[in-house]
Design a protein around this motif. Structure first.
Motif, PDB file in Angstrom:
ATOM      1  N   PRO A 129       1.019  -1.394   0.264  1.00 30.34           N
ATOM      2  CA  PRO A 129       0.125   0.236  -0.290  1.00 30.34           C
ATOM      3  C   PRO A 129       1.087   1.528   0.145  1.00 30.34           C
ATOM      4  N   ILE A 130       2.542   1.275   0.659  1.00 32.96           N
ATOM      5  CA  ILE A 130       2.717   2.194   0.454  1.00 32.96           C
ATOM      6  C   ILE A 130       3.809   2.335  -1.086  1.00 32.96           C
ATOM      7  N   LYS A 131       4.634   1.319  -0.807  1.00 30.92           N
ATOM      8  CA  LYS A 131       5.573   1.141  -1.494  1.00 30.92           C
ATOM      9  C   LYS A 131       4.894   1.098  -2.643  1.00 30.92           C
ATOM     10  N   ILE A 132       6.545   2.006  -4.404  1.00 34.24           N
ATOM     11  CA  ILE A 132       5.815   1.832  -5.290  1.00 34.24           C
ATOM     12  C   ILE A 132       7.336   1.327  -6.931  1.00 34.24           C
ATOM     13  N   ILE A 133       6.675   1.049  -7.639  1.00 30.16           N
ATOM     14  CA  ILE A 133       7.729   1.103  -8.607  1.00 30.16           C
ATOM     15  C   ILE A 133       7.453   2.365  -9.044  1.00 30.16           C
ATOM     16  N   THR A 134       8.411   2.706  -9.837  1.00 27.16           N
ATOM     17  CA  THR A 134       8.323   4.499 -11.130  1.00 27.16           C
ATOM     18  C   THR A 134       9.262   4.494 -11.576  1.00 27.16           C
ATOM     19  N   ASN A 135       9.071   4.804 -12.857  1.00 27.38           N
ATOM     20  CA  ASN A 135       9.983   5.587 -13.330  1.00 27.38           C
ATOM     21  C   ASN A 135      10.344   8.066 -13.289  1.00 27.38           C
ATOM     22  N   ARG A 136      11.653   8.544 -13.850  1.00 28.86           N
ATOM     23  CA  ARG A 136      11.598   9.650 -13.644  1.00 28.86           C
ATOM     24  C   ARG A 136      11.556  10.144 -14.903  1.00 28.86           C
ATOM     25  N   SER A 137      10.119   9.346 -15.668  1.00 25.49           N
ATOM     26  CA  SER A 137       9.557  10.567 -16.790  1.00 25.49           C
ATOM     27  C   SER A 137       8.654  11.762 -16.177  1.00 25.49           C
ATOM     28  N   SER A 138       9.145  12.816 -16.736  1.00 26.53           N
ATOM     29  CA  SER A 138       8.401  14.611 -15.676  1.00 26.53           C
ATOM     30  C   SER A 138       6.592  14.504 -16.810  1.00 26.53           C
ATOM     31  N   GLY A 139       6.440  13.985 -17.976  1.00 25.73           N
ATOM     32  CA  GLY A 139       5.788  14.323 -18.373  1.00 25.73           C
ATOM     33  C   GLY A 139       5.828  15.544 -19.877  1.00 25.73           C
ATOM     34  N   LYS A 140       6.642  16.243 -19.754  1.00 24.69           N
ATOM     35  CA  LYS A 140       7.062  16.737 -20.545  1.00 24.69           C
ATOM     36  C   LYS A 140       6.812  17.049 -21.757  1.00 24.69           C
ATOM     37  N   MET A 141       6.957  15.711 -22.116  1.00 23.09           N
ATOM     38  CA  MET A 141       7.462  15.279 -23.710  1.00 23.09           C
ATOM     39  C   MET A 141       5.961  15.396 -24.060  1.00 23.09           C
ATOM     40  N   GLY A 142       4.749  14.891 -23.875  1.00 24.24           N
ATOM     41  CA  GLY A 142       3.592  14.812 -23.915  1.00 24.24           C
ATOM     42  C   GLY A 142       2.961  16.153 -23.741  1.00 24.24           C
TER      43      GLY A 142
ATOM     44  N   ALA B 179       3.763   9.051 -23.331  1.00 21.88           N
ATOM     45  CA  ALA B 179       3.755   8.351 -21.953  1.00 21.88           C
ATOM     46  C   ALA B 179       5.108   7.296 -21.630  1.00 21.88           C
ATOM     47  N   ALA B 180       5.907   7.274 -20.481  1.00 32.09           N
ATOM     48  CA  ALA B 180       7.262   6.533 -20.153  1.00 32.09           C
ATOM     49  C   ALA B 180       6.394   5.656 -19.039  1.00 32.09           C
ATOM     50  N   PRO B 181       5.023   4.670 -19.613  1.00 30.88           N
ATOM     51  CA  PRO B 181       4.663   3.319 -18.877  1.00 30.88           C
ATOM     52  C   PRO B 181       5.480   2.597 -17.912  1.00 30.88           C
ATOM     53  N   GLN B 182       5.240   2.414 -16.797  1.00 26.38           N
ATOM     54  CA  GLN B 182       6.259   0.889 -15.942  1.00 26.38           C
ATOM     55  C   GLN B 182       5.567  -0.211 -17.447  1.00 26.38           C
ATOM     56  N   ASP B 183       6.566  -0.656 -17.800  1.00 26.55           N
ATOM     57  CA  ASP B 183       6.859  -2.096 -18.601  1.00 26.55           C
ATOM     58  C   ASP B 183       6.981  -3.304 -17.816  1.00 26.55           C
ATOM     59  N   LEU B 184       7.246  -3.078 -16.984  1.00 30.47           N
ATOM     60  CA  LEU B 184       7.517  -4.686 -16.064  1.00 30.47           C
ATOM     61  C   LEU B 184       6.375  -4.073 -14.258  1.00 30.47           C
ATOM     62  N   MET B 185       5.850  -5.299 -13.890  1.00 26.81           N
ATOM     63  CA  MET B 185       5.273  -4.758 -12.818  1.00 26.81           C
ATOM     64  C   MET B 185       5.422  -5.806 -11.624  1.00 26.81           C
ATOM     65  N   PRO B 186       5.013  -5.491 -10.303  1.00 29.20           N
ATOM     66  CA  PRO B 186       5.226  -6.772  -9.320  1.00 29.20           C
ATOM     67  C   PRO B 186       4.241  -7.564  -9.424  1.00 29.20           C
ATOM     68  N   GLU B 187       4.762  -9.554 -10.346  1.00 33.30           N
ATOM     69  CA  GLU B 187       3.653  -9.821  -9.849  1.00 33.30           C
ATOM     70  C   GLU B 187       2.846 -10.398  -8.808  1.00 33.30           C
ATOM     71  N   ARG B 188       2.288  -9.741  -7.875  1.00 36.17           N
ATOM     72  CA  ARG B 188       1.606 -10.628  -6.990  1.00 36.17           C
ATOM     73  C   ARG B 188       1.927  -8.480  -6.303  1.00 36.17           C
ATOM     74  N   ARG B 189       0.997  -8.188  -5.712  1.00 38.21           N
ATOM     75  CA  ARG B 189       1.329  -6.891  -4.349  1.00 38.21           C
ATOM     76  C   ARG B 189       0.886  -7.728  -3.369  1.00 38.21           C
ATOM     77  N   PHE B 190       1.941  -6.767  -2.177  1.00 37.70           N
ATOM     78  CA  PHE B 190       1.189  -7.910  -1.043  1.00 37.70           C
ATOM     79  C   PHE B 190       0.037  -6.278   0.139  1.00 37.70           C
ATOM     80  N   GLU B 191      -0.798  -6.740   0.162  1.00 30.52           N
ATOM     81  CA  GLU B 191      -1.929  -6.302   0.861  1.00 30.52           C
ATOM     82  C   GLU B 191      -1.201  -5.406   1.772  1.00 30.52           C
TER      83      GLU B 191
END
Ligand SMILES: Cc1cc2nc3c(=O)[nH]c(=O)nc-3n(C[C@H](O)[C@H](O)[C@H](O)COP(=O)(O)O)c2cc1C
Length: 321
Positions: A206-219, A278-290
């Motif tokens: 519920p707290i930790k995420i993975i993401t990247n540094r894209s700012s959105g400027k280009m779009g 956009a620079a969407p995450q192309d990898l995601m955790p297989e399971r999310r800890f509740e």
């Protein structure tokens, strides 16, 4: 040349050769008018300021003289400044526009230098009003009626954001974008454009995420240009750091799956162009800890491919670019 004019065109040529009269009324937002003038000039425009007596009580005409590098009209004389300015200008921008001034223009009343220039330009050249006032004034039925009346007369309005009970003044860049949109070529008019921008996030717990540094400027830059050139723009925007532009439909999303669904939903409504910026995450955790993972805990997070945002768009929009 006045030294203040050295900034002309320093940021672009979108308004090169354009002549803009900046009308300033008695709102606290008049303190931002120098920045508006300077932004227009940095894009190449020549700006002349005209002020109401109430505006002159709030900011000094001398400041606007410095900002624009030219004389400021605070009263009308035998020079018939309002007629000269109306003939000279490509557009009248009133920023900020008070409840008083916009209501007077709607009713054809003309008793300040700003309303006189408006009277001489209304129906002949574009007028852009940027209202700024307390929310109670903006929601006053007479003011609402007058705003509608102005729109009916072809006057352009920048719809303010109501924040802290005020009809807030947009950023100078947003106002200059709107001016560019009104004065620039409209070669994308009639096109519907979808743009994705920014990163997406994927949750580990519920707290930790993975993401990247894209700012959105280009779009966001693509969305702004398309809108300026007359397109109807939908921006599907992940949690980027750039402010979303005004005048486009913004769909906020967080995860790659949400972005994919939003793109498909908009594509079903039709589009002529789709920009996947956009620079969407192309990898995601297989399971999310509740539950929240505790510090010191050793966990294995297996990453698996996230859904493709472009998914079925090609099939939905075979003709789109
Ligand atoms: C400090 C101060 C701030 C004001 N801010 C606003 C404002 O943001 N919007 C507005 O419509 N009127 C505001 N007013 C009221 C206007 O100045 C007043 O209605 C005046 O008659 C407007 O004249 P003008 O439209 O000719 O500039 C403010 C007045 C003062 C003294």
């Amino acid at each position: 040349m006045h030294p203040s004019k050295q900034i002309l065109g320093s940021k672009g040529t979108g308004l090169k050769g354009r002549k803009i009269v900046l009308g300033i009324c008695g709102s606290v937002a008049a303190s931002l008018s120098p920045a508006v003038a300077r932004e227009l000039m940095r894009r190449g425009a020549e700006v002349r300021a005209v002020m109401t007596p109430s505006a002159c009580k709030l900011i000094s005409p001398q400041l606007m003289h410095w900002a624009t590098g030219g004389p400021v009209v605070c009263e009308l004389t035998g020079e018939v400044e309002h007629i000269q300015l109306a003939e000279w200008a490509d557009l009248l921008l009133i920023a900020p526009a008070t409840a008083n001034t916009l209501s007077k223009i709607a009713c054809g009343i003309d008793d300040t230098p700003v309303t006189s220039v408006a009277s001489a330009m209304l129906g002949r050249k574009p007028l852009l009003l940027v209202p700024a006032m307390h929310a109670s004034m903006y929601q006053n039925p007479a003011v609402c009626e007058n705003l509608k009346k102005l729109q009916g007369m072809g006057v352009h309005l920048m719809v303010p954001k109501i924040e802290e009970e005020k009809a807030k003044f947009p950023r100078p860049e947003e106002i200059a974008d709107e001016v560019e949109r009104l004065l620039g070529p409209k070669d994308m008019q009639g096109l519907r454009v979808i743009v994705t921008a920014g990163p997406t996030i994927e949750r580990i717990d519920p707290i930790k995420i993975i993401t990247n540094r894209s700012s959105g400027k280009m779009g966001i830059a693509l969305a702004e240009v398309a809108r300026r050139r007359g397109a109807e723009v939908v921006l599907i925007y992940g949690p980027g750091t750039e402010p979303a532009p005004s005048g486009v439909k913004v769909v906020r999303v967080e995860t790659t799956e949400e972005m994919r669904r939003a793109v498909e939903s908009e594509a079903r409504q039709g589009a002529d162009m789709v920009f996947f910026a956009a620079a969407p995450q192309d990898l995601m955790p297989e399971r999310r800890f509740e539950r929240k993972l505790r510090s010191g805990e050793v966990v294995e997070v297996r990453l698996v491919p996230a859904p493709r945002v472009s998914g079925e768009v090609r099939g939905l929009l075979p003709q789109a670019v």
